[in-house]
Every structure is written in C-alpha cells, then in structure tokens.
Design a protein around this motif. Structure first.
Motif, PDB file in Angstrom:
ATOM      1  N   GLU A   1       0.850  -1.191   0.000  1.00  0.00           N
ATOM      2  CA  GLU A   1       0.000   0.000   0.000  1.00  0.00           C
ATOM      3  C   GLU A   1       0.886   1.241   0.000  1.00  0.00           C
ATOM      4  OE1 GLU A   1      -3.076   0.184   2.933  1.00  0.00           O
ATOM      5  OE2 GLU A   1      -3.476  -1.959   2.766  1.00  0.00           O
ATOM      6  N   TYR A   2       0.564   2.167  -0.881  1.00  0.00           N
ATOM      7  CA  TYR A   2       1.317   3.413  -1.007  1.00  0.00           C
ATOM      8  C   TYR A   2       0.409   4.586  -0.715  1.00  0.00           C
ATOM      9  CZ  TYR A   2       4.714   0.417  -3.283  1.00  0.00           C
ATOM     10  OH  TYR A   2       5.617  -0.576  -3.549  1.00  0.00           O
ATOM     11  N   PRO A   3       0.957   5.710  -0.249  1.00  0.00           N
ATOM     12  CA  PRO A   3       2.363   5.992  -0.042  1.00  0.00           C
ATOM     13  C   PRO A   3       2.927   5.172   1.117  1.00  0.00           C
ATOM     14  CG  PRO A   3       1.072   7.825   0.761  1.00  0.00           C
ATOM     15  CD  PRO A   3       0.115   6.862   0.118  1.00  0.00           C
ATOM     16  N   ALA A   4       4.224   4.914   1.036  1.00  0.00           N
ATOM     17  CA  ALA A   4       4.912   4.129   2.056  1.00  0.00           C
ATOM     18  C   ALA A   4       6.295   4.716   2.303  1.00  0.00           C
ATOM     19  CB  ALA A   4       5.037   2.673   1.614  1.00  0.00           C
ATOM     20  N   THR A   5       6.701   4.728   3.550  1.00  0.00           N
ATOM     21  CA  THR A   5       8.041   5.181   3.890  1.00  0.00           C
ATOM     22  C   THR A   5       9.014   4.018   3.781  1.00  0.00           C
ATOM     23  OG1 THR A   5       7.793   4.641   6.225  1.00  0.00           O
ATOM     24  CG2 THR A   5       7.108   6.872   5.536  1.00  0.00           C
ATOM     25  N   ARG A   6      10.293   4.320   3.859  1.00  0.00           N
ATOM     26  CA  ARG A   6      11.303   3.256   3.871  1.00  0.00           C
ATOM     27  C   ARG A   6      11.014   2.294   5.017  1.00  0.00           C
ATOM     28  NH1 ARG A   6      17.167   5.066   5.250  1.00  0.00           N
ATOM     29  NH2 ARG A   6      16.114   5.351   7.212  1.00  0.00           N
ATOM     30  N   TYR A   7      10.696   2.830   6.187  1.00  0.00           N
ATOM     31  CA  TYR A   7      10.391   1.987   7.342  1.00  0.00           C
ATOM     32  C   TYR A   7       9.214   1.057   7.038  1.00  0.00           C
ATOM     33  CZ  TYR A   7       8.813   0.575  11.955  1.00  0.00           C
ATOM     34  OH  TYR A   7       8.402  -0.176  13.038  1.00  0.00           O
ATOM     35  N   ASP A   8       8.166   1.584   6.431  1.00  0.00           N
ATOM     36  CA  ASP A   8       7.002   0.763   6.068  1.00  0.00           C
ATOM     37  C   ASP A   8       7.405  -0.367   5.128  1.00  0.00           C
ATOM     38  OD1 ASP A   8       5.279   2.516   7.473  1.00  0.00           O
ATOM     39  OD2 ASP A   8       4.908   3.721   5.667  1.00  0.00           O
ATOM     40  N   ALA A  54      17.897  -5.799   2.664  1.00  0.00           N
ATOM     41  CA  ALA A  54      19.029  -4.871   2.741  1.00  0.00           C
ATOM     42  C   ALA A  54      18.894  -3.769   1.695  1.00  0.00           C
ATOM     43  CB  ALA A  54      20.338  -5.627   2.562  1.00  0.00           C
ATOM     44  N   ALA A  55      18.460  -4.121   0.495  1.00  0.00           N
ATOM     45  CA  ALA A  55      18.282  -3.120  -0.561  1.00  0.00           C
ATOM     46  C   ALA A  55      17.218  -2.105  -0.169  1.00  0.00           C
ATOM     47  CB  ALA A  55      17.916  -3.802  -1.878  1.00  0.00           C
ATOM     48  N   LEU A  56      16.115  -2.588   0.404  1.00  0.00           N
ATOM     49  CA  LEU A  56      15.053  -1.679   0.840  1.00  0.00           C
ATOM     50  C   LEU A  56      15.531  -0.804   1.997  1.00  0.00           C
ATOM     51  CD1 LEU A  56      11.981  -4.078   0.636  1.00  0.00           C
ATOM     52  CD2 LEU A  56      12.529  -2.182  -0.912  1.00  0.00           C
ATOM     53  N   ALA A  57      16.288  -1.378   2.915  1.00  0.00           N
ATOM     54  CA  ALA A  57      16.795  -0.625   4.063  1.00  0.00           C
ATOM     55  C   ALA A  57      17.781   0.458   3.633  1.00  0.00           C
ATOM     56  CB  ALA A  57      17.446  -1.573   5.067  1.00  0.00           C
ATOM     57  N   ALA A  58      18.431   0.278   2.482  1.00  0.00           N
ATOM     58  CA  ALA A  58      19.403   1.251   1.985  1.00  0.00           C
ATOM     59  C   ALA A  58      18.753   2.389   1.204  1.00  0.00           C
ATOM     60  CB  ALA A  58      20.430   0.542   1.110  1.00  0.00           C
ATOM     61  N   LEU A  59      17.440   2.332   1.013  1.00  0.00           N
ATOM     62  CA  LEU A  59      16.742   3.406   0.309  1.00  0.00           C
ATOM     63  C   LEU A  59      16.810   4.701   1.114  1.00  0.00           C
ATOM     64  CD1 LEU A  59      13.472   1.545  -0.764  1.00  0.00           C
ATOM     65  CD2 LEU A  59      15.267   2.378  -2.300  1.00  0.00           C
ATOM     66  N   SER A  61       9.106   9.211   1.536  1.00  0.00           N
ATOM     67  CA  SER A  61       7.860   8.538   1.211  1.00  0.00           C
ATOM     68  C   SER A  61       7.866   8.177  -0.273  1.00  0.00           C
ATOM     69  CB  SER A  61       6.682   9.467   1.517  1.00  0.00           C
ATOM     70  OG  SER A  61       5.471   8.818   1.242  1.00  0.00           O
ATOM     71  N   TYR A  62       7.404   6.974  -0.587  1.00  0.00           N
ATOM     72  CA  TYR A  62       7.358   6.479  -1.958  1.00  0.00           C
ATOM     73  C   TYR A  62       5.903   6.348  -2.373  1.00  0.00           C
ATOM     74  CZ  TYR A  62      12.255   5.680  -1.217  1.00  0.00           C
ATOM     75  OH  TYR A  62      13.585   5.880  -0.942  1.00  0.00           O
ATOM     76  N   GLU A  63       5.594   6.838  -3.573  1.00  0.00           N
ATOM     77  CA  GLU A  63       4.215   6.872  -4.059  1.00  0.00           C
ATOM     78  C   GLU A  63       3.777   5.604  -4.790  1.00  0.00           C
ATOM     79  OE1 GLU A  63       2.043   9.274  -3.278  1.00  0.00           O
ATOM     80  OE2 GLU A  63       3.670  10.080  -2.054  1.00  0.00           O
ATOM     81  N   GLY A  64       4.717   4.731  -5.106  1.00  0.00           N
ATOM     82  CA  GLY A  64       4.358   3.509  -5.815  1.00  0.00           C
ATOM     83  C   GLY A  64       5.572   2.622  -6.003  1.00  0.00           C
ATOM     84  N   GLY A  65       5.313   1.393  -6.417  1.00  0.00           N
ATOM     85  CA  GLY A  65       6.378   0.430  -6.603  1.00  0.00           C
ATOM     86  C   GLY A  65       7.420   0.859  -7.605  1.00  0.00           C
ATOM     87  N   TRP A  66       6.999   1.561  -8.653  1.00  0.00           N
ATOM     88  CA  TRP A  66       7.978   1.973  -9.657  1.00  0.00           C
ATOM     89  C   TRP A  66       8.926   3.029  -9.106  1.00  0.00           C
ATOM     90  CZ3 TRP A  66       9.018   6.561 -12.178  1.00  0.00           C
ATOM     91  CH2 TRP A  66       8.110   7.591 -12.026  1.00  0.00           C
ATOM     92  N   ARG A  88      11.477   0.963  -7.298  1.00  0.00           N
ATOM     93  CA  ARG A  88      12.358   0.322  -8.275  1.00  0.00           C
ATOM     94  C   ARG A  88      13.357   1.316  -8.861  1.00  0.00           C
ATOM     95  NH1 ARG A  88      14.131  -4.577  -8.734  1.00  0.00           N
ATOM     96  NH2 ARG A  88      12.500  -6.108  -8.696  1.00  0.00           N
ATOM     97  N   ARG A  89      12.886   2.533  -9.158  1.00  0.00           N
ATOM     98  CA  ARG A  89      13.773   3.554  -9.712  1.00  0.00           C
ATOM     99  C   ARG A  89      14.882   3.891  -8.717  1.00  0.00           C
ATOM    100  NH1 ARG A  89      11.437   9.365 -10.948  1.00  0.00           N
ATOM    101  NH2 ARG A  89      11.471   9.373  -8.698  1.00  0.00           N
ATOM    102  N   GLN A  90      14.528   4.031  -7.444  1.00  0.00           N
ATOM    103  CA  GLN A  90      15.541   4.347  -6.442  1.00  0.00           C
ATOM    104  C   GLN A  90      16.483   3.164  -6.215  1.00  0.00           C
ATOM    105  OE1 GLN A  90      15.925   7.518  -5.080  1.00  0.00           O
ATOM    106  NE2 GLN A  90      17.877   6.577  -4.620  1.00  0.00           N
ATOM    107  N   LEU A  91      15.964   1.939  -6.269  1.00  0.00           N
ATOM    108  CA  LEU A  91      16.826   0.767  -6.156  1.00  0.00           C
ATOM    109  C   LEU A  91      17.839   0.738  -7.300  1.00  0.00           C
ATOM    110  CD1 LEU A  91      14.239  -1.970  -5.101  1.00  0.00           C
ATOM    111  CD2 LEU A  91      16.068  -1.004  -3.679  1.00  0.00           C
ATOM    112  N   ALA A  92      17.390   1.114  -8.503  1.00  0.00           N
ATOM    113  CA  ALA A  92      18.295   1.154  -9.657  1.00  0.00           C
ATOM    114  C   ALA A  92      19.368   2.211  -9.447  1.00  0.00           C
ATOM    115  CB  ALA A  92      17.506   1.422 -10.933  1.00  0.00           C
ATOM    116  N   ARG A  93      18.977   3.369  -8.952  1.00  0.00           N
ATOM    117  CA  ARG A  93      19.956   4.428  -8.678  1.00  0.00           C
ATOM    118  C   ARG A  93      20.950   3.970  -7.630  1.00  0.00           C
ATOM    119  NH1 ARG A  93      16.123   9.795  -8.540  1.00  0.00           N
ATOM    120  NH2 ARG A  93      15.888   9.945 -10.804  1.00  0.00           N
TER     121      ARG A  93
END
Length: 81
Positions: free
Chosen positions: A22-29, A45-50, A54-59, A62-67
């Motif tokens: 469910e979005y929006p979601a924070t890194r903690y969420d 670990a990848a999510l914890a490194a974000l 607040s993130y508005e959606g899965g994409w 994913r974009r931040q994980l790619a960065r």
C-alpha cells in the motif's frame, strides 16, 4: 551505449511485494512489511538502503533501487573491488 545493471534484485518475490504494497509508504514501512512477507535478506538490505522518504508507488521504489545499484557499482569501481 547500453548500461546493464546487475546489482538490482530480479527476485519475483520483490516484484510481487512492491505491486501489493500500500502506497504511499516510507522506507520503514517497506522494510517492515517486506520482513513480515518473508522477503530475502538481499531484498531487505536493498530496501533498508533506500533514502528515508515517502514512496508513491512500486515503480518509485524500483527507480531508487536502480539508482542505488548504480551508485554501489561506481563505488566498487573506485576502490577496485
């Protein structure tokens, strides 16, 4: 020139998780819910490194994980790992 990023998880479980979160979601969420869903340690670990935002959606995630993957790869190149 095409850049191939190999540091980003291609685990289908992460894709399913991001699509059902469910979005929006924070890194903690994201980390909390991923742990509840039993995602693997690499994905956690990848999510914890974000960045802590607040993130508005899965994409967006994913974009931040790619960065983050590009940044990690560049740092490894700098230190010769």
């Amino acid at each position: 020139m095409t850049t191939v990023i190999t540091d980003i998880s291609t685990d289908p479980a992460l894709d399913v998780f991001l699509s059902t979160m469910e979005y929006p979601a924070t890194r903690y969420d994201l980390v909390r819910e991923a742990a509840r869903d039993g995602l693997g340690s690499e994905d956690l670990a990848a999510l914890a490194a974000l960045p802590d935002q607040s993130y508005e959606g899965g994409w967006y995630v994913r974009r931040q994980l790619a960065r983050n993957g590009r940044s990690a790869a560049a740092q490894r190149e700098l230190v010769g790992a």
